[in-house]
Write an enzyme that holds these catalytic residues in place. Structure first.
Site, short mmCIF file in Angstrom:
data_model
loop_
_atom_site.label_atom_id
_atom_site.label_comp_id
_atom_site.label_asym_id
_atom_site.label_seq_id
_atom_site.Cartn_x
_atom_site.Cartn_y
_atom_site.Cartn_z
N LYS A 1 0.80 4.16 -2.57
CA LYS A 1 0.45 5.36 -3.00
C LYS A 1 1.71 6.72 -2.88
CE LYS A 1 -4.08 4.67 -1.97
NZ LYS A 1 -4.28 5.03 -2.64
N TYR B 1 0.86 -1.43 0.02
CA TYR B 1 0.06 -0.15 0.06
C TYR B 1 0.87 1.10 -0.27
CZ TYR B 1 -3.52 3.01 0.70
OH TYR B 1 -4.80 4.14 1.02
#
Length: 244
Positions: free
Chosen positions: A145, A141
């Protein structure tokens, strides 16, 4: 006149959470909103989408143009989070995170660019404070991002001369249904809520509407000289040093 009168916005993952708040805010300010996600959207015009499939982005943008004839605002909000240590994550899982969180936004931007040139439109990518730091077991993640933030800057640099702006919003802890349900599963939800409020200088967590307000500003003409930026919406959490 409303800021988005006669403009068309595509919001991915617009059926719930932050995406829903963004879709509602843009609609309330006059936009024609189309959402794209796996599930049916009972409130907005919607398109079924599996963002792990690389053929999905082109199909979605083509469908928006077929239905509305134009595209002014693209909001890349859809994403996934999988908690795992690197040694415990399979290559297949890593690739799925990459496909949904980073490759799909890239492909959506690529498909949307010809239409955004015509409208001098703009792109808002939903990043995360985890593109600036990381929580435990969030390698995929956090990496994706961080990639979204870099993609945002690159698009702004490459396409600003065409009248296309691209910015990102990096939310911190936001009270989505997912996070609220997580709190309720804690052994002591009230204590957890007190603790999480305490780490925010403003003394509270954020709402999806907090994020939507900034997205609407960045998408509007008032922000015409703003591009290539990543705006943190986290109640000051990332600015606060931990105690010794």
């Amino acid at each position: 006149m409303k800021r988005f009168e006669n403009k068309v916005a595509l919001v991915t993952g617009g059926r719930s959470g932050i995406g829903r708040a963004i879709a509602c805010r843009l609609r309330d300010e006059g936009a024609i909103v189309v959402t794209a996600q796996r599930g049916e959207d009972g409130e907005f015009d919607w398109i079924a989408a599996d963002f792990s499939d690389p053929n999905t982005p082109d199909r979605i943008v083509n469908e928006v143009i077929a239905r509305t004839g134009r595209l002014d605002v693209l909001v890349n909000n859809a994403g996934m989070m999988q908690e795992a240590l690197i040694e415990e994550m399979s290559l297949e899982d890593w690739q799925r995170n990459l496909n949904v969180n980073l490759t799909a936004p890239f492909l959506l931007i690529r498909a949307a660019l010809p239409h955004l040139r015509e409208t001098r439109g703009n792109i808002i990518n939903i990043g995360s404070v985890e593109g600036l730091a990381a929580n435990p077991e969030h390698a995929a993640y956090s990496a994706t991002k961080t990639g979204i933030h870099g993609l945002t800057r690159s698009v702004a640099v490459d396409h600003g001369h065409e009248g296309i702006r691209c910015n990102a919003v990096a939310p911190g802890w936001i009270d989505t249904d997912l996070n609220l349900n997580l709190i309720e599963r804690e052994p002591d939800p009230e204590a957890f809520r007190r603790d999480i409020n305490r780490i925010h200088p403003v003394g509270q967590t954020g709402t999806p509407e907090d994020v939507a307000a900034l997205v609407a500003f960045l998408a509007a003409s008032e922000a015409g000289f703003i591009t290539g930026q990543v705006y943190t919406v986290d109640g000051g959490r990332a600015s606060k040093l931990s105690l010794p």
